[in-house]
Design an enzyme around this catalytic site. Sequence first.
Site, short mmCIF file in Angstrom:
data_model
loop_
_atom_site.label_atom_id
_atom_site.label_comp_id
_atom_site.label_asym_id
_atom_site.label_seq_id
_atom_site.Cartn_x
_atom_site.Cartn_y
_atom_site.Cartn_z
N ALA A 49 0.83 -1.20 0.00
CA ALA A 49 0.00 0.00 0.00
C ALA A 49 0.87 1.25 0.00
O ALA A 49 0.65 2.17 -0.80
CB ALA A 49 -0.94 -0.01 1.21
N GLY A 50 1.87 1.30 0.88
CA GLY A 50 2.67 2.51 1.02
C GLY A 50 3.54 2.78 -0.18
O GLY A 50 3.59 3.92 -0.68
N HIS A 271 -4.91 -18.26 10.31
CA HIS A 271 -4.67 -19.00 9.06
C HIS A 271 -4.53 -20.48 9.37
O HIS A 271 -3.79 -20.86 10.27
CB HIS A 271 -3.40 -18.46 8.40
CG HIS A 271 -3.28 -18.87 6.98
ND1 HIS A 271 -3.07 -20.17 6.60
CD2 HIS A 271 -3.35 -18.15 5.82
CE1 HIS A 271 -3.02 -20.22 5.28
NE2 HIS A 271 -3.19 -19.02 4.79
N ARG A 335 -10.68 -19.86 5.25
CA ARG A 335 -9.68 -19.98 6.30
C ARG A 335 -10.28 -20.15 7.69
O ARG A 335 -9.83 -20.97 8.47
CB ARG A 335 -8.80 -18.73 6.29
CG ARG A 335 -7.95 -18.68 5.07
CD ARG A 335 -7.16 -17.40 4.97
NE ARG A 335 -6.30 -17.49 3.79
CZ ARG A 335 -5.47 -16.54 3.40
NH1 ARG A 335 -5.38 -15.42 4.08
NH2 ARG A 335 -4.72 -16.72 2.35
#
Lengths: 642, 255
Positions: A49-50, A271, A335
């Site tokens: 994202a960054g 997970h 999951r």
Amino acid sequence: MIQASPRLDSKCPTGPIAERWDKHRFDLKLVNPANKRKFDIIVVGTGLAGASAAASLAELGYDVKAFCIQDSPRRAHSIAAQGGINAAKNYPNDGDSVYRLFYDTVKGGDFRARESNVHRLAEVSNSIIDQCVAQGVPFARDYGGLLDNRSFGGAQVSRTFYARGQTGQQLLLGAYGALMRQVGSGKVQMFPRREMLDVVVVDGVARGIVVKNLVTGEYERHAAHAVLLCTGGYGNAFYLSTNAKACNVTAAWRAHKRGAFFANPCFTQIHPTCIPVAGDHQSKLTLMSESLRNDGRVWVPRKDGDRRPASEIPESERDYYLERRYPSFGNLVPRDVASRAAKERCDAGYGVGASGQAVFLDFLDAIERDGEDAIRAKYGNLFQMYEKITDENPYRTPMRIYPAVHYTMGGLWVDYNLESTIPGLFVLGEANFSDHGANRLGASALMQGLADGYFVAPYTVGGHLAGRALPEVDTENPAFREAELACRERTDRLLAVNGRRTADSIHRDLGLAMWNHCGMARNESGLKTALERIRELRVEFWENVRVPGDGEHLNQALEHAGRVADFLEFAELLAADALDRSESCGGHFREESQTEEGEALRDDKNFCHVSAWEWNGLDEPSTLHQEPLDFEHVKLTQRSYK
Amino acid sequence: MSDESSGMHLTLEIWRQDDADDRGRMETYHLDDVSPDMSFLEMLDVLNEQLISGGREPVAFDHDCREGICGACSLVIDGKAHGADAETTVCQLHMRRFKDGDTIHVEPWRANAFPVVRDLVVDRSAFDRIIARGGYVSVGTGSAPDANAIPVPKDRAESSFEAAACIGCGACVAACPNASAMLFVAAKIAHLSHLPQGAPERDRRVLAMVDQMDREGFGNCTNHFECGAACPKGIEVETIARMNREFLSAALRER
């Protein structure tokens, strides 16, 4: 009853869902190209994202400052994502579409995400793949030279693009390359080995940050016209998780304390396929990509306490419990469902391995069917990783796996513009709460991080810059001085306690309390115990922690202690949110709310909303704000993977 | 319980250096009860917990993902970058590879271009500066054609991937007697030159990246091939020959 809080305006556009993002983009004000260079933008974190946001904003002409805690932006934890990235390309011609990806994501999130956001995510998914391929991301291809897709995590279509088991690495290196190109051009200034310690708010708008230079210990003030937090999730509140060691909640938590509401912190993803804990020294857990469930079969012995090696347990004495319980999805259930089923078997005494806290993931059938080479080509690096850690060869003996904390769907509350409740403070990627509801589907995290950074924030940040009066603010502003002073005082306090326990040992205790009472299954009394325990640990931390050294050099003990201190405050909010949400949904399973068959039971009447918490100070209860969720397109139904 | 423990007793000789200006020295530590299932870094965690409990400063080392992909960890163990195991980062190295009673030497990457920050932590920002000079395809967000518009032969995509697997750890530099960064730079050149994407800037890329590599003070390649042996991702030294060809033809066209 759900009460809409006036503080939470989602700013979601209305009208036909497929036209909302277009309409919204049109309605956003534009910044004149000649004016873009007059705006400074701060981006904290350089993961998917960054890095993608920093690069894209710099390409538009803004002056960007990017910050990361690692020694290089390329090391952000997105690098470790294995399985793949979803997109609605429908290349395999198997019936996928933007609408189907949208539908699956809303349903997979167990109806706790905003339809408008999720539809936008599905819409831009295809552009992400185009962008990444153009950057030179070496996705898997077929013999015709075209892109290959696989089915992933319970999807009924093959929409996952992948680069062996290193998709996150390749996508991040693509975004990192785009970022470094802008560093080379001078449009991005890169600040590595910096930890963000505070957001500076001036006249109600986020106008900068205070960071600590981790090498020199100096505090640095940076002013800007917009601040983007892309600082990942808070899985390390559990101590043991698949997150990297430096992953922390500090940046998000400090923003929360400055007025950014925290949404759905109890939505954590466990997970199902991770390498089990080996001993007390364990420092983190390693994920084995969910893609392994495409070919691996999950089983435990039919007899409880059966500790024979897998090879000595005949077929008739094996319980392929996922195939038994969920005949239509089998090993490919989502999951949260797979994790709870593993816990159920182990709690009932059927677990395998020395600890009994593991189940088998068996590839022998797949190897017999497709050959060892075919399995090696698909999963070679994962099998190698498994063997290095466990000293066992998964081509010969089944893997032992157990669920572990992996991803956090909760995060800072953001509106449709990805803007938090602090104007000018945007939150992207895992750090926000917006797109995955109560459960994230496999291969959707990479998609969301890049969607936010490449294709959402570049528009919506422009709307903020063009639409608000932003008078000049410099770093001598009293708000900067006050913020820096608060950071200094906190560091001094940490160094002054001079107690007898290490921050790591207290972090481990916190993790244990979280895992036991706030993990895969939660109930009222357990959560109350957790709340008490977390408070005790927080008190103990501030009375008894020992942080050697000083604040003027690289001091990793100090860094860690600061992060643990924030986890101790944050964990309380996580547990309080879990206690408040007495329904089961997605990754949040409340034992009080289940069907007769032990499946999660939602309570849409009382909980079809986002819970956004407002900070009122330490030891003051946070205020709950509710944002009701409407489902106009995907009908609210109980998920069933039978 | 008997007082006999199943763990190993180890002696650690570890490089300690307060900051870039400090001369540095090896210090000796003793550790009992090391489990063979620990990773090397978990063993160091145990040492650091002991040090902190005793009011001493822990050994600083870079690490993050602890699964061999972020490229942060960077220790020379008994003279080998990332230790003796092939294709392994330190975080994936397990203590079962050592014997009870062993003495283990732990040092940082040694290279002029990687100054020591503290103890075992070095500054590898030279790698970022090399990438900033051309280790990318210049494609602005939004300007990409459809992903399937340009087919890439499967074997080319695979070769590209093999080179792109580089984690930027710097073991190649640490292992090289000349502290050369050729394998790192070559891996990025190979990753991109196998693909049709970015072909228009192929010459500029290799010339600029090699120029920056030289400016950073890395040594030259004199074919020791230690880089390939140390690479945790198995990037082959032939990659360097490929870069040399790219460089030569770019330099000729440049004239």
